[in-house]
Design a protein around this motif. Structure first.
Motif, short mmCIF file in Angstrom:
data_model
loop_
_atom_site.label_atom_id
_atom_site.label_comp_id
_atom_site.label_asym_id
_atom_site.label_seq_id
_atom_site.Cartn_x
_atom_site.Cartn_y
_atom_site.Cartn_z
N PHE A 237 0.84 -1.20 0.00
CA PHE A 237 0.00 0.00 0.00
C PHE A 237 0.87 1.25 0.00
O PHE A 237 2.02 1.20 0.44
CB PHE A 237 -0.91 0.02 1.23
N ASP A 238 0.27 2.36 -0.46
CA ASP A 238 1.10 3.56 -0.51
C ASP A 238 0.99 4.43 0.73
O ASP A 238 1.50 5.54 0.77
CB ASP A 238 0.86 4.36 -1.80
N SER A 239 0.29 3.95 1.76
CA SER A 239 0.37 4.66 3.04
C SER A 239 0.07 3.70 4.19
O SER A 239 -0.63 2.69 4.03
CB SER A 239 -0.62 5.84 3.07
N ASN A 240 0.59 4.05 5.36
CA ASN A 240 0.34 3.24 6.55
C ASN A 240 -1.14 3.27 6.93
O ASN A 240 -1.68 2.28 7.43
CB ASN A 240 1.18 3.77 7.73
N ALA A 259 -2.06 -15.19 10.81
CA ALA A 259 -1.05 -14.14 11.01
C ALA A 259 -1.35 -12.97 10.10
O ALA A 259 -1.78 -13.14 8.96
CB ALA A 259 0.34 -14.70 10.71
N ILE A 260 -1.17 -11.77 10.64
CA ILE A 260 -1.20 -10.56 9.81
C ILE A 260 0.06 -9.77 10.18
O ILE A 260 0.16 -9.21 11.26
CB ILE A 260 -2.43 -9.68 10.09
N GLU A 261 1.04 -9.78 9.29
CA GLU A 261 2.29 -9.10 9.56
C GLU A 261 2.35 -7.81 8.76
O GLU A 261 1.94 -7.75 7.61
CB GLU A 261 3.48 -9.99 9.20
N PHE A 262 2.90 -6.77 9.38
CA PHE A 262 2.95 -5.44 8.79
C PHE A 262 4.40 -4.97 8.79
O PHE A 262 5.09 -5.12 9.79
CB PHE A 262 2.09 -4.52 9.67
N MET A 263 4.86 -4.44 7.66
CA MET A 263 6.21 -3.86 7.61
C MET A 263 6.12 -2.48 7.01
O MET A 263 5.41 -2.28 6.02
CB MET A 263 7.13 -4.74 6.73
N ASP A 264 6.85 -1.53 7.59
CA ASP A 264 6.85 -0.19 7.00
C ASP A 264 8.04 -0.03 6.04
O ASP A 264 8.87 -0.94 5.91
CB ASP A 264 6.80 0.90 8.08
N ARG A 265 8.10 1.12 5.39
CA ARG A 265 9.08 1.29 4.31
C ARG A 265 10.53 1.04 4.73
O ARG A 265 11.24 0.30 4.06
CB ARG A 265 8.93 2.68 3.68
N PRO A 266 10.98 1.65 5.85
CA PRO A 266 12.38 1.38 6.23
C PRO A 266 12.65 -0.11 6.42
O PRO A 266 13.72 -0.61 6.06
CB PRO A 266 12.53 2.13 7.56
N CYS A 267 11.67 -0.81 6.95
CA CYS A 267 11.85 -2.25 7.18
C CYS A 267 11.87 -3.01 5.85
O CYS A 267 12.69 -3.90 5.65
CB CYS A 267 10.72 -2.75 8.08
N ILE A 268 10.97 -2.62 4.95
CA ILE A 268 10.92 -3.28 3.63
C ILE A 268 12.26 -3.11 2.91
O ILE A 268 12.82 -4.07 2.38
CB ILE A 268 9.79 -2.69 2.75
N GLU A 269 12.75 -1.90 2.95
CA GLU A 269 14.02 -1.62 2.24
C GLU A 269 15.16 -2.45 2.81
O GLU A 269 15.92 -3.07 2.07
CB GLU A 269 14.35 -0.13 2.34
N ALA A 270 15.24 -2.48 4.15
CA ALA A 270 16.33 -3.24 4.77
C ALA A 270 16.22 -4.72 4.43
O ALA A 270 17.21 -5.37 4.09
CB ALA A 270 16.30 -3.03 6.28
N PRO A 280 7.87 -5.31 -3.21
CA PRO A 280 7.68 -4.02 -3.88
C PRO A 280 8.11 -2.89 -2.96
O PRO A 280 7.99 -3.00 -1.74
CB PRO A 280 6.17 -3.98 -4.12
N MET A 281 8.62 -1.82 -3.53
CA MET A 281 9.04 -0.67 -2.72
C MET A 281 7.83 0.21 -2.45
O MET A 281 7.49 1.10 -3.22
CB MET A 281 10.14 0.12 -3.45
N VAL A 282 7.15 -0.08 -1.37
CA VAL A 282 5.92 0.65 -1.05
C VAL A 282 6.03 1.21 0.37
O VAL A 282 7.02 0.98 1.06
CB VAL A 282 4.70 -0.31 -1.13
N GLU A 283 5.03 1.95 0.80
CA GLU A 283 5.08 2.53 2.15
C GLU A 283 4.76 1.48 3.22
O GLU A 283 5.29 1.53 4.32
CB GLU A 283 4.07 3.69 2.27
N ALA A 284 3.87 0.56 2.89
CA ALA A 284 3.47 -0.44 3.88
C ALA A 284 3.16 -1.76 3.20
O ALA A 284 2.54 -1.79 2.14
CB ALA A 284 2.24 0.04 4.64
#
Lengths: 477, 370
Positions: A237-240, A259-270, A280-284
């Motif tokens: 998604f493009d926003s949290n 399970a419902i796991e959530f990762m934000d952009r800094p976490c996705i990138e790392a 995908p490089m997204v916000e959430a």
């Protein structure tokens, strides 16, 4: 983090204590050489270390009882230890304490598939409990990330959770009974193989008491028939805010994902840089997993995709095979490793009401700028259990302190929005001094009454959980 | 006395502690027959502490004042397609007519958990937060409104099933669950207790997520029932698979009209008068336990896959002595015998110690738990 001043009488009494312990348990079970006790100087909260006076490794409940009785008579504090994987410093020793490790108690005592339970010694690792029953198609549900190493004893002490709690609950919901040794050496059995309870629910308060009420040596655990299969769907998604709203909609639709796991952009990138999972490089990013037969999974994933589509996802990737499932999970499972590669990090564990997710993430982003430290969020979104990872440099003087101050602010925020300081790691020493932000003095007093009853001399893991100023009169009686 | 808010309740309890006034704590009064008799004429009613304080369907969370009628909570949840996971039992049928209705505080105080306890856990498992006033008049909170919370000791569990002896509940929070779209029940007629228990264990060993397993012996007939719940397509699939497992034990019918689960919740298989006992044991032990009381027990219900026996008993039988050394919890639900199972000495001492701390003047439902 302040720890109480060691008791000089206890330190001076060390030779007598060691002598008594060796006489009772044998040379093999007692470690008192300073170099060897260093192996027990910390747990997974490695920023804090202190070798104990000695380590005892009993081989039976009876030996645990003997060891505790001796420490009780000599007035020596005891720090119980499972596998030492606590992230909260739950097994951190003090200089005047004995570490009592249950690692030699690792047998399966009984498996009963008709009644769906397993009885194990408490030093057994979490994953090997499932290992003992999986051939028969069963599993033990609580699955903390450290499950390969962590012991059932520690799971009970911290009431451990995992990624699958939304459906299966945490340790307390899967624990049927314990054999426990009280600080005075008395052996008690609480709960059992039946579901009904007569009398007060003592098992309920023992689970999650961080080794302060007794040393659990055996546990009766509920085992469940393994579902036929499980597959995830990945959504970007493009926003949290939108991802948060999607989580609520999925839950309100009547589906109960495992399970419902959530990762934000800094976490996705790392994670992407580290594991190359093709995220995908997204916000959430959301990873939602459901269970059942193939057709049941297809049905549920289609329903989830339909709900997500209403939120204009940037990406929707439904797993159709075990290979695709593994690819979706690869990044998430590598999250902590990925962070570790970038920097030292501190992993927080606060829980928030799911509705507060967008606000809390926004505030964490702002605080990250104020404190000058990066933070990545990975989060059990179904139950609101956040794991912000604050990156810092342990070799840079003052960075740990800034990181701790930042972490404390995040946890205060969790409490402020209606959540709590810790969802599954426990208080230990890490969150001990923040307890006042969540509980009024009367609330803490009420909890400490329980310890007063189980351990009147306050010898079991005494400097944890409660702020030192409120426990002082109990500890130094 | 009917305090209008938590503060008033605290005042009442402080005064009662100072004067040593023994109090009987009452919600809707539909379960006052449970436990041992309380020797007190001063009643504190929670009925004015009423209302749902917070409900977030997307977070599976509801918070309500302790005196809120259970029906209000169940209706509110139902409108959003959700439910309390543990199917609270309704004891009003056991104790004759009362003018009150079950309250959520009463449900928690006795840990009232119905057939789904087997799969979804008891009331204590769904309970995630409490506020209460202890026997010194102190207002205490524990847990909260989030389902994952290990901050400090879990007094939430300790309060569930404490029959008001540690404090008077003022507010409770629950994790709730989606209400299943469909439920079907697979039934076999005519099995004896042992075969019925084996059939239920076989069902529980499948991966089909059984949410109820009970055997009812009534007036010469017996029915063994196993429940599946969820989305329609999924339930249909699982019912077909499970039927092939159950057919090994007897001809299995599949119905969506079974009233057994509602009847178990309401104890409606039990007679209107006489003693009623309940035994919680390891499921496979239950048939043998039944054998030991077979001289005077003909009809019974066996819920939780065998883990919970309920039956009526002629006056004066010592069920505890008859079933001997089984590791079971034996409770006299209705009758004059000691209500609860006697705890071994160290545990009884711990319980007494806890009551001494939370209610040092012994004013809260004194003696109700023995």
């Amino acid at each position: 983090m302040e720890m109480p001043k060691p008791n000089s009488f206890v330190l001076a009494n060390k030779p007598k204590l060691i002598d008594r312990l060796i006489k009772a348990l044998g040379m093999d079970a007692v470690i008192s050489d300073i170099e060897e006790t260093r192996a027990y100087e910390c747990d997974a909260l490695t920023a804090y270390r202190c070798p104990p006076m000695a380590v005892v490794l009993p081989a039976s409940t009876q030996e645990v009882s003997l060891a505790l009785r001796i420490c009780y008579e000599e007035g020596v504090p005891v720090v119980p230890r499972g596998s030492g994987t606590s992230l909260a410093g739950g097994a951190l020793p003090t200089e005047d304490a004995i570490v009592l490790g249950v690692s030699r108690l690792n047998n399966v005592i009984e498996t009963d598939y008709e009644n769906r339970f397993i009885r194990v010694q408490s030093g057994r690792t979490n994953l090997s409990v499932t290992g003992a029953v999986e051939e028969e198609g069963f599993f033990y549900a609580p699955d903390p990330s450290s499950q390969l190493a962590c012991a059932i004893a520690g799971n009970i002490a911290m009431n451990s959770g995992g990624a699958h709690c939304l459906k299966y609950g945490v340790t307390t919901n899967n624990l049927l009974g314990v054999k426990m040794v009280m600080m005075n050496g008395e052996i008690v059995e609480i709960g059992g193989t039946q579901l009904g309870i007569s009398g007060l629910d003592l098992l309920g308060v023992i689970c999650g008491s961080e080794g302060q009420l007794g040393v659990v040596t055996e546990a009766t655990l509920r085992i469940l028939a393994k579902p036929q299969g499980a597959r995830p769907i990945l959504m970007g998604f493009d926003s949290n805010e939108v991802a948060g709203a999607c989580v609520s909609d999925i839950i309100e639709s009547g589906i109960l994902p495992v399970a419902i796991e959530f990762m934000d952009r800094p976490c996705i990138e790392a994670c992407e840089n580290f594991a190359k999972a093709g995220y995908p490089m997204v916000e959430a990013l959301l990873i939602v997993e459901v269970e059942g037969s193939d057709r049941e999974i297809d049905f549920q994933l289609a329903k989830i995709a339909e709900i997500a589509s209403a939120h204009n996802p940037v990406e929707l990737r439904e797993s159709k095979s075990t290979t695709e499932s593994a690819a979706i999970w690869a990044g998430r499972k590598a999250a902590f490793g990925a962070m570790g590669q970038i920097n030292d990090y501190m992993c927080l564990d606060g829980t928030i009401p799911v509705s507060q997710l967008p606000y809390v993430l926004k505030r964490i982003g702002e605080m990250s700028k104020e404190f000058g430290l990066d933070v990545a969020n990975v989060f059990h979104a179904g139950d609101g259990n956040m794991h912000p990872l604050i990156l810092f440099d342990a070799n840079k003087p003052g960075d740990l302190e800034v990181c701790e101050a930042f972490g404390a602010e995040i946890l205060k925020l969790c409490v402020e929005v209606g959540g709590c300081l810790t969802g599954e790691h426990g208080v230990g020493i890490e969150k001990r001094d923040l307890m006042h932000t969540q509980y009024a003095p009367a609330d803490l007093t009420a909890q400490m009454r329980v310890k007063d009853v189980f351990d009147p001399k306050w010898l079991l893991n005494p400097s944890k959980v409660f702020p030192l100023d409120v426990t002082e009169s109990h500890r130094l009686q | 006395m009917t305090p209008r808010n938590e503060g008033e309740l605290a005042g009442i309890l402080k005064d009662a502690a100072a004067q040593g006034t023994r109090l009987r704590i009452k919600g809707g009064g539909t379960r006052t027959g449970l436990g041992n008799q309380v020797t007190s004429n001063t009643v504190v009613e929670a009925s004015a502490l009423e209302g749902i304080s917070l409900y977030e369907p997307g977070a599976l969370t509801i918070v309500a004042k302790a005196g809120t009628p259970l029906s209000e909570i169940e209706n509110t949840l139902s409108e959003a397609g959700q439910m309390l996971p543990f199917e609270p039992t309704d004891h009003s049928g056991l104790f004759g007519h009362t003018d009150g209705v079950p309250t959520i505080g009463g449900v928690v105080a006795v840990n009232a958990s119905g057939p789904r306890r087997l799969q979804a856990g008891a009331c204590r498992d769904a309970l995630i937060g409490v506020r209460f006033v202890d026997g010194t008049g102190e207002i205490i909170k524990n847990g909260g409104r989030v389902m994952k919370n290990v901050t400090g000791y879990d007094l939430v569990k300790l309060m569930a099933g404490s029959y008001g002896t540690l404090g008077v509940l003022t507010e409770v929070s629950f994790k709730v669950l989606p209400k299943p779209e469909t439920a079907v029940t697979l039934q076999i007629e005519g099995l004896d207790s042992k075969k019925a228990q084996s059939a239920m264990s076989a069902a529980m060993k499948t991966p089909f997520d059984v949410t109820g397993a009970a055997h009812v012996q009534s007036n010469g007939n017996s029915t063994t029932s196993v429940r599946l719940e969820g989305f329609h397509a999924s339930v249909t699939y699982r019912a077909r698979e499970l039927k092939s497992v159950m057919d090994r034990f007897g001809r299995t019918e599949v119905t969506d009209q079974a009233d057994i689960w509602q009847r178990l919740r309401r104890f409606s298989y039990m007679p209107d008068s006489g003693e009623i006992w309940q035994i919680s044991a390891k499921p496979t032990d239950s048939p043998t336990i039944l054998d030991r009381v077979s001289a005077y027990v003909a009809d019974y219900t066996m819920d939780w896959s065998g883990g919970l026996l309920t039956f009526s008993v002629p006056q004066g039988r010592d069920v505890r002595a008859d079933i001997g050394g089984y590791p079971a919890q034996v409770v006299c639900l209705r009758g004059n015998a000691r209500a609860f199972h006697e705890q071994p000495l160290p545990l009884a001492q711990i319980e007494a110690g806890l009551r001494g701390k939370f209610d040092p003047s012994n004013i809260l439902n004194p003696g109700i738990m023995g």
